[in-house]
Every structure is written in structure tokens, then in C-alpha cells.
Write a protein that holds these residues in place. Sequence first.
Motif, PDB file in Angstrom:
ATOM      1  N   PHE A 173      84.082   6.346 -35.570  1.00 32.85           N
ATOM      2  CA  PHE A 173      84.004   7.666 -35.351  1.00 32.85           C
ATOM      3  C   PHE A 173      85.566   7.720 -33.935  1.00 32.85           C
ATOM      4  N   ILE A 174      85.634   6.314 -33.858  1.00 34.59           N
ATOM      5  CA  ILE A 174      87.067   6.062 -33.303  1.00 34.59           C
ATOM      6  C   ILE A 174      88.096   5.705 -34.157  1.00 34.59           C
ATOM      7  N   ASN A 175      88.113   5.121 -35.749  1.00 33.98           N
ATOM      8  CA  ASN A 175      88.794   5.041 -36.824  1.00 33.98           C
ATOM      9  C   ASN A 175      89.309   5.895 -37.130  1.00 33.98           C
ATOM     10  N   GLU A 176      88.460   7.666 -37.357  1.00 34.95           N
ATOM     11  CA  GLU A 176      88.634   8.456 -37.461  1.00 34.95           C
ATOM     12  C   GLU A 176      89.631   9.714 -36.222  1.00 34.95           C
ATOM     13  N   LEU A 177      89.607   8.953 -35.255  1.00 38.38           N
ATOM     14  CA  LEU A 177      90.044   9.737 -34.000  1.00 38.38           C
ATOM     15  C   LEU A 177      90.894   9.188 -34.253  1.00 38.38           C
ATOM     16  N   LYS A 178      91.439   8.062 -34.362  1.00 37.55           N
ATOM     17  CA  LYS A 178      92.875   7.292 -34.432  1.00 37.55           C
ATOM     18  C   LYS A 178      93.976   8.189 -35.744  1.00 37.55           C
ATOM     19  N   GLU A 179      93.236   8.395 -36.630  1.00 40.02           N
ATOM     20  CA  GLU A 179      93.958   9.008 -37.425  1.00 40.02           C
ATOM     21  C   GLU A 179      94.646  10.277 -37.178  1.00 40.02           C
ATOM     22  N   SER A 180      94.176  10.917 -36.537  1.00 41.54           N
ATOM     23  CA  SER A 180      94.817  12.069 -35.694  1.00 41.54           C
ATOM     24  C   SER A 180      95.743  12.461 -34.872  1.00 41.54           C
ATOM     25  N   ALA A 181      96.488  13.746 -34.947  1.00 39.50           N
ATOM     26  CA  ALA A 181      97.667  13.532 -34.158  1.00 39.50           C
ATOM     27  C   ALA A 181      97.001  13.739 -32.321  1.00 39.50           C
ATOM     28  N   GLY A 182      97.977  13.130 -31.860  1.00 37.86           N
ATOM     29  CA  GLY A 182      97.594  13.438 -30.453  1.00 37.86           C
ATOM     30  C   GLY A 182      98.093  12.058 -29.785  1.00 37.86           C
ATOM     31  N   LYS A 183      98.096  12.265 -28.094  1.00 37.29           N
ATOM     32  CA  LYS A 183      98.262  10.621 -27.321  1.00 37.29           C
ATOM     33  C   LYS A 183      97.557   9.489 -27.721  1.00 37.29           C
ATOM     34  N   SER A 184      97.546   8.136 -26.331  1.00 42.62           N
ATOM     35  CA  SER A 184      96.695   7.276 -27.146  1.00 42.62           C
ATOM     36  C   SER A 184      95.439   7.630 -26.370  1.00 42.62           C
ATOM     37  N   ILE A 185      93.472   7.136 -27.150  1.00 42.32           N
ATOM     38  CA  ILE A 185      92.196   6.828 -27.065  1.00 42.32           C
ATOM     39  C   ILE A 185      91.795   5.834 -25.607  1.00 42.32           C
ATOM     40  N   TRP A 186      91.771   6.692 -24.516  1.00 38.57           N
ATOM     41  CA  TRP A 186      91.101   5.563 -23.527  1.00 38.57           C
ATOM     42  C   TRP A 186      89.477   5.726 -23.246  1.00 38.57           C
ATOM     43  N   ILE A 187      89.648   4.020 -23.470  1.00 35.59           N
ATOM     44  CA  ILE A 187      87.726   4.026 -23.820  1.00 35.59           C
ATOM     45  C   ILE A 187      87.553   3.466 -21.859  1.00 35.59           C
ATOM     46  N   VAL A 188      86.503   4.303 -21.925  1.00 35.65           N
ATOM     47  CA  VAL A 188      86.465   3.694 -20.110  1.00 35.65           C
ATOM     48  C   VAL A 188      85.711   2.946 -19.747  1.00 35.65           C
ATOM     49  N   GLY A 189      84.980   2.726 -20.065  1.00 40.32           N
ATOM     50  CA  GLY A 189      83.701   1.968 -20.014  1.00 40.32           C
ATOM     51  C   GLY A 189      82.622   1.999 -20.730  1.00 40.32           C
ATOM     52  N   GLY A 190      81.667   0.871 -20.263  1.00 46.22           N
ATOM     53  CA  GLY A 190      80.176   0.605 -20.889  1.00 46.22           C
ATOM     54  C   GLY A 190      80.397  -0.492 -21.469  1.00 46.22           C
ATOM     55  N   GLY A 191      80.202  -1.666 -21.447  1.00 50.71           N
ATOM     56  CA  GLY A 191      79.800  -2.688 -22.431  1.00 50.71           C
ATOM     57  C   GLY A 191      79.647  -2.313 -23.778  1.00 50.71           C
ATOM     58  N   ASN A 192      77.667  -1.771 -23.589  1.00 53.69           N
ATOM     59  CA  ASN A 192      77.507  -1.300 -24.366  1.00 53.69           C
ATOM     60  C   ASN A 192      78.400  -1.251 -26.145  1.00 53.69           C
ATOM     61  N   LEU A 193      78.928  -0.138 -25.048  1.00 51.13           N
ATOM     62  CA  LEU A 193      80.153   0.894 -25.561  1.00 51.13           C
ATOM     63  C   LEU A 193      81.424  -0.371 -26.650  1.00 51.13           C
ATOM     64  N   LEU A 194      82.135  -1.321 -25.667  1.00 51.78           N
ATOM     65  CA  LEU A 194      83.028  -1.217 -25.615  1.00 51.78           C
ATOM     66  C   LEU A 194      82.881  -2.374 -26.858  1.00 51.78           C
ATOM     67  N   SER A 225      99.162   9.120 -20.404  1.00 51.49           N
ATOM     68  CA  SER A 225      99.569   8.794 -21.829  1.00 51.49           C
ATOM     69  C   SER A 225      98.157   8.990 -22.517  1.00 51.49           C
ATOM     70  N   VAL A 226      97.219   9.303 -22.350  1.00 52.78           N
ATOM     71  CA  VAL A 226      95.938   9.437 -22.576  1.00 52.78           C
ATOM     72  C   VAL A 226      95.717  11.143 -22.941  1.00 52.78           C
ATOM     73  N   ASP A 227      94.636  11.460 -24.086  1.00 50.59           N
ATOM     74  CA  ASP A 227      94.477  12.706 -24.215  1.00 50.59           C
ATOM     75  C   ASP A 227      93.059  12.974 -24.781  1.00 50.59           C
ATOM     76  N   SER A 228      92.373  12.109 -25.225  1.00 50.10           N
ATOM     77  CA  SER A 228      90.885  11.975 -25.775  1.00 50.10           C
ATOM     78  C   SER A 228      90.560  10.603 -24.642  1.00 50.10           C
ATOM     79  N   VAL A 229      89.584  10.938 -24.284  1.00 43.44           N
ATOM     80  CA  VAL A 229      88.904  10.249 -23.812  1.00 43.44           C
ATOM     81  C   VAL A 229      87.296   9.791 -24.029  1.00 43.44           C
ATOM     82  N   ILE A 230      87.149   8.271 -24.096  1.00 42.58           N
ATOM     83  CA  ILE A 230      85.398   7.722 -24.336  1.00 42.58           C
ATOM     84  C   ILE A 230      85.308   7.035 -23.688  1.00 42.58           C
TER      85      ILE A 230
END
Length: 174
Positions: free
Chosen positions: A96-117, A43-48
Motif C-alpha cells: 500500500f505505501i509503495n503505491e502511495l509513494k508513487e502518487s502526487a503529494g507531500k510526505s507520508i507520516w507513519i504515526v506509530g504502532g510497532g506492528n505496523l512499523l 509537510s505531510v498530507d497522508s497519515v498512516i
Amino acid sequence: MRKVVFYGAVSLDGYLADQNNSLTWLFETDTGGETTYENFIKSVDSVIMGRVTYQEVLKLLKAEPLYPDQEVFVFTRDQNTAFKDVQTIHENPVTFINELKESAGKSIWIVGGGNLLKPLVEANLIDEWWIQITPVLLGKGKRLFEEGDYLDRLELVDTTSFGQFVELHYKKMD
């Protein structure tokens, strides 16, 4: 607009990684031969992910490719760091993620990291959560949720158990 989702495991006491950033405790936990990962990854095509998470996952995978069917973005604050085989990002993750959300594609997966999250939670960017809880108490380490400026109420979608894991699936309330 694409969804931003978190999918990851934590210890029973809320840690993503131990005090040495290791995930060994996670991979030593019995899944019973079954997980929800196979369906999720379709269900995802982008991994962050953040730099530390990326480097720890590479150690565990050894020579195996990291998410070969997805576009992988690794965030780092170090302007001199660049990784091969993934896109290294040095900008604000919320922008970055707000811009990525606007592009075509599947879900964007946030893998981990408290600092990033943390900034993503503060910006209310996570649409759905899949959190697998393991019966391991670490006592110290990297927390899933850092202290921050956020208060969100979620809706329980489903619970699933496999092996020693319990998975909680939540979504943002409308």
C-alpha cells in the motif's frame, strides 16, 4: 516520489505506549509550550496508523477531529472493521505505501504502532525519522522497534530540545 517519515515520541526505555496501550504518560510530559509538530504537520498530507494507535488517539482527542487537513489511513487485520472519517485499509502495508509513494503529494507520516512499523522498517521504506524522547521509564508496553530482519544505518540531521523532550532527526543514508 513522496517521502515516508516517522514522527513520534517514545519513553526513555523505548516504548510508544504503556502496557495498556495508553499514551497518557506522553501528554503528561511538559513540552515547555513549544514543539516541532506545527511545522512538521504542514509537510505531510497522508497519515498512516494502526488500529490500536488510532483508537487510543481518538480517546485522547474526544470530540476533536483527527488530522482534518490530511488523508488518514488506518490499518487493521480484521476484515470486518471499518472506521468512519478515515480510510480503513486491510491490505499489506508495504504494498500500500509503495503505491502511495508513487502518487502526487507531500510526505507520508507513519504515526506509530510497532506492528505496523516493523514491516516498513524491514522493507527499508522509512526515509526520515523524528523521534522525541521523554524522560519517562515505563518498564513495559508497546516498543517502537520490534525484533525484525533489518539493519539500517542512519545519518543524524539535527537534535532539538523543548521542555522535557529531546528530538532526534535522522534520515536514510544515501
